[in-house]
Design a protein around this motif. Structure first.
Motif, PDB file in Angstrom:
ATOM      1  N   LEU A  95       0.834  -1.211   0.000  1.00 20.16           N
ATOM      2  CA  LEU A  95       0.000   0.000   0.000  1.00 20.16           C
ATOM      3  C   LEU A  95       0.862   1.252   0.000  1.00 20.16           C
ATOM      4  CD1 LEU A  95      -2.792  -1.007   2.553  1.00 20.16           C
ATOM      5  CD2 LEU A  95      -3.072  -0.664   0.089  1.00 20.16           C
ATOM      6  N   ALA A  96       1.923   1.249   0.799  1.00 23.27           N
ATOM      7  CA  ALA A  96       2.811   2.416   0.855  1.00 23.27           C
ATOM      8  C   ALA A  96       3.408   2.708  -0.512  1.00 23.27           C
ATOM      9  CB  ALA A  96       3.920   2.175   1.888  1.00 23.27           C
ATOM     10  N   ARG A  97       3.808   1.664  -1.212  1.00 23.21           N
ATOM     11  CA  ARG A  97       4.380   1.863  -2.547  1.00 23.21           C
ATOM     12  C   ARG A  97       3.318   2.343  -3.536  1.00 23.21           C
ATOM     13  NH1 ARG A  97       8.238  -3.289  -1.691  1.00 23.21           N
ATOM     14  NH2 ARG A  97      10.236  -2.173  -1.621  1.00 23.21           N
ATOM     15  N   SER A  98       2.110   1.821  -3.432  1.00 21.59           N
ATOM     16  CA  SER A  98       1.029   2.246  -4.330  1.00 21.59           C
ATOM     17  C   SER A  98       0.707   3.717  -4.117  1.00 21.59           C
ATOM     18  CB  SER A  98      -0.217   1.384  -4.101  1.00 21.59           C
ATOM     19  OG  SER A  98       0.009   0.047  -4.462  1.00 21.59           O
ATOM     20  N   TYR A  99       0.548   4.106  -2.853  1.00 16.37           N
ATOM     21  CA  TYR A  99       0.243   5.509  -2.563  1.00 16.37           C
ATOM     22  C   TYR A  99       1.388   6.420  -3.013  1.00 16.37           C
ATOM     23  CZ  TYR A  99      -3.476   3.805   0.604  1.00 16.37           C
ATOM     24  OH  TYR A  99      -4.588   3.210   1.153  1.00 16.37           O
ATOM     25  N   SER A 100       2.620   5.983  -2.776  1.00 14.94           N
ATOM     26  CA  SER A 100       3.775   6.804  -3.146  1.00 14.94           C
ATOM     27  C   SER A 100       3.860   6.973  -4.659  1.00 14.94           C
ATOM     28  CB  SER A 100       5.063   6.175  -2.605  1.00 14.94           C
ATOM     29  OG  SER A 100       5.075   6.162  -1.192  1.00 14.94           O
ATOM     30  N   MET A 101       3.605   5.911  -5.404  1.00 12.91           N
ATOM     31  CA  MET A 101       3.626   6.003  -6.858  1.00 12.91           C
ATOM     32  C   MET A 101       2.508   6.899  -7.364  1.00 12.91           C
ATOM     33  SD  MET A 101       6.146   4.603  -8.363  1.00 12.91           S
ATOM     34  CE  MET A 101       5.445   4.676 -10.006  1.00 12.91           C
ATOM     35  N   GLU A 102       1.348   6.844  -6.705  1.00  9.65           N
ATOM     36  CA  GLU A 102       0.248   7.729  -7.110  1.00  9.65           C
ATOM     37  C   GLU A 102       0.639   9.184  -6.889  1.00  9.65           C
ATOM     38  OE1 GLU A 102      -4.574   8.271  -6.375  1.00  9.65           O
ATOM     39  OE2 GLU A 102      -3.505   6.605  -5.420  1.00  9.65           O
TER      40      GLU A 102
END
Length: 215
Positions: A95-102
């Motif tokens: 989730l952290a990576r998904s949010y950061s990429m967004e």
């Protein structure tokens, strides 16, 4: 281990520099800072002497150069796995990576209309179409992450994901954008960080002016 050297731009304006800087500082990772100010039209030619893209931030570790904020955070997370730059739980880490990429690729309406400017007096701006849609999505991300982790930061303790959203905290405050109470709580937690205060104090002392960022 070879020392880490982080090249950054003006602390008042450089949102992309803030991200890895506050990630490393907030997680207690030692590094040397080199500030190259954007005090020329179109930037500073000195940056091209050290950066392959002609932009900052850029991390130098021994003979390796790493650029782009999220790449720097991910690289340092591998060097210091116990520092907390990434959540230990696999689901939280995804989730952290998904949010950061967004954050890395999105929210252009907010970023274009409200450039980071920590010296700016708090005051509203006539916001163009799309800005409040970006804000609503950011609030949803923060709310979901903190509900998942229990807060006060996105994944419990401060991490690289918080660092990726740090400039948004400044934008929401400085442009007096209406947000929910739980968003304000998260903003207050970020602004209470010693690393935030250290960056902000230095930003407020800078005298360089970049007209295009003075919205």
């Amino acid at each position: 281990m070879d020392k880490l050297t982080l090249y950054i731009g003006n602390k008042n304006y450089s949102s992309w520099s803030l991200r890895p800087w506050i990630a490393l500082e907030g997680c207690g990772i030692p590094f040397e800072e080199v500030l190259i100010p954007f005090d020329f039209p179109g930037g500073n030619p000195r940056i091209r002497e050290v950066s392959p893209t002609g932009k900052v931030p850029m991390l130098v570790h021994g003979g390796l150069k790493v650029w782009e904020s999220l790449a720097i955070i991910e690289y340092v997370a591998e060097l210091f796995p116990e520092a907390g730059l990434l959540p230990k739980d696999r689901q939280a880490r995804a989730l952290a990576r998904s949010y950061s990429m967004e954050m890395l690729s999105g929210f252009r309406a907010l970023r274009n209309a409200c450039p980071m400017n920590m010296r700016r007096p708090v005051s509203p701006l006539d916001l163009p179409e799309g800005v409040m849609e970006d804000v609503a999505r950011i609030e949803t991300i923060w709310r979901e992450a903190r509900a998942f982790s229990g807060g006060p930061f996105l994944f419990g303790v401060f991490s690289g994901a918080d660092a990726m959203f740090a400039p948004v905290v400044s934008r929401l405050e400085k442009y007096d954008i209406a947000v929910a109470a739980d968003t304000r709580d998260y903003m207050a937690a970020m602004k209470a960080l010693p690393a935030w205060k250290k960056w902000e104090e230095a930003a407020l002392k800078e005298t360089w002016i970049v007209p295009e960022d003075e919205a």
